[in-house]
Design a protein around this motif. Structure first.
Motif, PDB file in Angstrom:
ATOM      1  N   TRP A 154       0.739  -1.060  -0.516  1.00  0.00           N
ATOM      2  CA  TRP A 154      -0.092   0.273   0.658  1.00  0.00           C
ATOM      3  C   TRP A 154       0.984   1.107  -0.302  1.00  0.00           C
ATOM      4  N   ARG A 160      -2.143   1.369  -6.522  1.00  0.00           N
ATOM      5  CA  ARG A 160      -2.837   0.872  -5.064  1.00  0.00           C
ATOM      6  C   ARG A 160      -3.909   0.325  -5.768  1.00  0.00           C
ATOM      7  N   TYR A 161      -4.736   0.602  -6.466  1.00  0.00           N
ATOM      8  CA  TYR A 161      -6.463  -0.034  -6.582  1.00  0.00           C
ATOM      9  C   TYR A 161      -5.613  -1.235  -7.174  1.00  0.00           C
ATOM     10  N   ARG A 162      -4.884  -1.560  -7.511  1.00  0.00           N
ATOM     11  CA  ARG A 162      -4.514  -3.559  -8.201  1.00  0.00           C
ATOM     12  C   ARG A 162      -3.401  -3.262  -7.619  1.00  0.00           C
ATOM     13  N   ALA A 165      -4.735  -3.491  -3.332  1.00  0.00           N
ATOM     14  CA  ALA A 165      -5.540  -4.065  -3.047  1.00  0.00           C
ATOM     15  C   ALA A 165      -5.728  -5.259  -3.284  1.00  0.00           C
TER      16      ALA A 165
END
Length: 228
Positions: A154, A160-162, A165
């Motif tokens: 993170w 960040r969103y791959r 997450a």
């Protein structure tokens, strides 16, 4: 050239997905574990191979080793829980090393809080969920590596969103495993949810990291052909 690169390399992603789906459905069949367990390990093993062939950097190698350790852990955990946990612990160490090489310059307040809570709450939750079992302190120690991996992902400069997450999905899948050893023992949730959540997380991490590395450091691969 691009079409040839796709046909040569991306099939490893397809093979990984097929292995993951096959394991999910075959594990409930009458097929002997001798055949099912290698199919399970193949899901992350093909992701590791994908890392090796898509980018030749040290970062890609670190991720490949992390995925390879997880592939071995996926197989070992069905035979011996502690050996499987040790292999996953090793995989987390490789992943942490990768993410620390790509630390994000400045974190916002919410990002810092997310990393801190992930690092501290993951081992605590792991211990609490297994506190009535013989695995409690081992679960807490493993949770520290798991939380460290997710927090480092993170805080890295990977998407960040791959990647971030995906690491969080990894945490959720393992929390369900801990719950299955404790309060959710015998329920359907760990049995049916752990594998798809875990694999989706690994897939997101793998593709997110490799695509980012290729954008930052494109590699030109020349295929020489001999004319006759």
């Amino acid at each position: 050239m691009p079409s040839r690169a796709l046909s040569d390399k991306r099939p490893f992603l397809l093979l990984s997905i097929l292995a993951a789906l096959a394991y999910y459905y075959l594990r409930a069949s009458e097929m002997p574990e001798f055949y099912v367990i290698p199919i399970k390990g193949a899901a992350c093993a093909f992701l590791a191979i994908y890392c090796f062939v898509r980018h030749s950097s040290a970062d890609a190698r670190l991720l490949a080793w992390a995925l390879a350790a997880c592939a071995l852990g996926d197989m070992a955990i069905d035979v011996d829980l502690q050996i499987g946990a040790m292999l996953f612990f090793l995989g987390h160490c490789f992943a942490i090393g990768l993410y620390l090489r790509h630390k994000r310059g400045v974190l916002t307040g919410s990002q810092s809080w997310t990393c801190g809570l992930t690092l501290t709450l993951t081992p605590l939750i792991a211990w609490l969920l297994t506190r009535d079992t013989e695995f409690s302190w081992r679960a807490g120690l493993y949770g520290l590596a798991l939380g460290g991996m997710a927090a480092a992902a993170w805080a890295s400069d990977f998407p960040r969103y791959r990647v971030g997450a995906g690491a969080m999905l990894f945490v959720i899948s393992d929390v369900l495993i801990f719950a299955g050893l404790g309060p959710l023992s015998g329920t359907f949730a760990p049995e049916y949810l752990v594998w798809p959540i875990y694999y989706l997380g690994q897939f997101m991490i793998c593709t997110g990291v490799i695509q980012t590395l290729r954008k930052r450091d494109p590699e030109l691969r020349v295929v020489a052909s001999q004319e006759t």
